[in-house]
Scaffold this motif. Sequence first.
Motif, PDB file in Angstrom:
ATOM      1  N   UNK A 161      -8.773 -11.702   0.435  1.00 57.22           N
ATOM      2  CA  UNK A 161      -8.799 -11.443   1.668  1.00 57.22           C
ATOM      3  C   UNK A 161      -9.682  -9.401   2.695  1.00 57.22           C
ATOM      4  N   UNK A 162     -10.516  -9.172   1.389  1.00 57.00           N
ATOM      5  CA  UNK A 162     -11.809  -8.374   2.623  1.00 57.00           C
ATOM      6  C   UNK A 162     -12.964  -8.949   2.808  1.00 57.00           C
TER       7      UNK A 162
ATOM      8  N   UNK B 217      -9.586  -4.808   1.785  1.00 58.27           N
ATOM      9  CA  UNK B 217      -8.083  -4.517   1.160  1.00 58.27           C
ATOM     10  C   UNK B 217      -7.677  -4.190   0.181  1.00 58.27           C
ATOM     11  N   UNK B 218      -6.937  -3.322  -0.319  1.00 59.27           N
ATOM     12  CA  UNK B 218      -7.247  -2.494  -2.089  1.00 59.27           C
ATOM     13  C   UNK B 218      -5.991  -3.555  -2.086  1.00 59.27           C
ATOM     14  N   UNK B 219      -5.763  -2.770  -3.498  1.00 68.67           N
ATOM     15  CA  UNK B 219      -4.840  -3.316  -5.205  1.00 68.67           C
ATOM     16  C   UNK B 219      -3.419  -2.655  -4.326  1.00 68.67           C
ATOM     17  N   UNK B 220      -2.153  -3.280  -4.710  1.00 66.39           N
ATOM     18  CA  UNK B 220      -0.983  -2.799  -3.680  1.00 66.39           C
ATOM     19  C   UNK B 220      -0.311  -4.295  -4.310  1.00 66.39           C
ATOM     20  N   UNK B 221       0.976  -4.408  -3.801  1.00 71.77           N
ATOM     21  CA  UNK B 221       1.983  -5.374  -3.840  1.00 71.77           C
ATOM     22  C   UNK B 221       1.399  -6.855  -2.815  1.00 71.77           C
ATOM     23  N   UNK B 222       0.879  -7.565  -3.111  1.00 70.11           N
ATOM     24  CA  UNK B 222      -0.083  -9.129  -2.581  1.00 70.11           C
ATOM     25  C   UNK B 222       1.236  -9.422  -1.530  1.00 70.11           C
ATOM     26  N   UNK B 223       2.577  -9.816  -2.541  1.00 68.17           N
ATOM     27  CA  UNK B 223       3.093 -11.305  -1.786  1.00 68.17           C
ATOM     28  C   UNK B 223       4.472 -10.955  -2.237  1.00 68.17           C
ATOM     29  N   UNK B 224       5.981 -11.304  -1.611  1.00 65.43           N
ATOM     30  CA  UNK B 224       6.750 -12.053  -2.188  1.00 65.43           C
ATOM     31  C   UNK B 224       7.445 -13.194  -2.337  1.00 65.43           C
TER      32      UNK B 224
ATOM     33  N   UNK C  46       5.443 -14.761   1.427  1.00 61.54           N
ATOM     34  CA  UNK C  46       5.596 -13.530   2.658  1.00 61.54           C
ATOM     35  C   UNK C  46       4.356 -12.637   2.070  1.00 61.54           C
ATOM     36  N   UNK C  47       3.627 -12.408   2.675  1.00 60.97           N
ATOM     37  CA  UNK C  47       2.686 -11.922   2.359  1.00 60.97           C
ATOM     38  C   UNK C  47       2.287 -10.240   3.247  1.00 60.97           C
ATOM     39  N   UNK C  48       2.305  -9.333   2.225  1.00 64.37           N
ATOM     40  CA  UNK C  48       2.876  -7.686   2.552  1.00 64.37           C
ATOM     41  C   UNK C  48       1.460  -6.727   2.428  1.00 64.37           C
ATOM     42  N   UNK C  49       1.286  -5.877   2.934  1.00 65.57           N
ATOM     43  CA  UNK C  49       0.127  -5.179   3.014  1.00 65.57           C
ATOM     44  C   UNK C  49      -1.161  -4.876   2.940  1.00 65.57           C
TER      45      UNK C  49
END
Length: 279
Positions: A204-205, A221-228, A252-255
């Motif tokens: 994503x970056x 693009x930083x680390x974290x919750x990517x998707x539900x 569902x893409x997030x963050x």
Amino acid sequence: MSRFASNIRSLSCVATVLLLGSAPVAMPAAAADATLAERLAEPPVEDAATTPVRNWTLIVGLGGALKPEYEGGKDLEVSPLPIFLFTYGDWLKVDPTGLELEAFEANGFSVSALAGYESGRDEDDDPILRGLGDIDFAATLGGKVAYETGPFAIYATLEKTLGGSDGLVGTSGVSLTAPVSERIILGADAKAVFADDRHMQSYFGIDATQSARSGLPAYQAEAGLKRIDVSASATYLVNEHWLVRGEAGAKFLTGDAADSPIVRETVQPKASLMLGYKF
């Protein structure tokens, strides 16, 4: 237990395995999160006086999957969906997403080793990706812990990509496998997907060089919750050998993933239909 009833229990493993395995694998093979399904993959019970009891099962089949051309893409494509599920005893499972080896199980709690792959991405998949370069196909290694009670299972996985994005991806989720009759099995799954900064930046970056080549703005693009992810499935057992399965869901893409300049749609639908045969 009749032979037909035993085969129904064995075939029901495909409901959850395929529910998780049909996801596009830009995420590692965490997908094969199906602890309850694996327990149901029992071999047919034969007459012990005449035939040895076998401790393996094999299901093969073919179908089609509808999904975005890349993670974050808008255009959908239909692609072939090969089905292969082999189980040996209670401890080994091999399917299209990879291999799962159970190392420990007690009172519904299990620990397993995972080996799979990350499919990567081609910059020709969509015009917006041109200039960003390809992400190579790569192997993944990891582990999984799960707890199963009745028709429910909760699980968590962590997998490292060896090459490709060179990232780390984890999932946590809950699944349900519910035989509602001798021939119909319903399934559902919901999970959260997390990723480190290497995986997020790869998919994503946009760094300065990629920005110059593509014309897109630079993006970190930083680390974290990517998707539900959520999905539901239905499996129909035609007889003791043949089955038909349909599945539908969405990601569902997030963050930082959702905010990336390459993401055209944050809601990523998916659907599949397949025909399988159990030996």
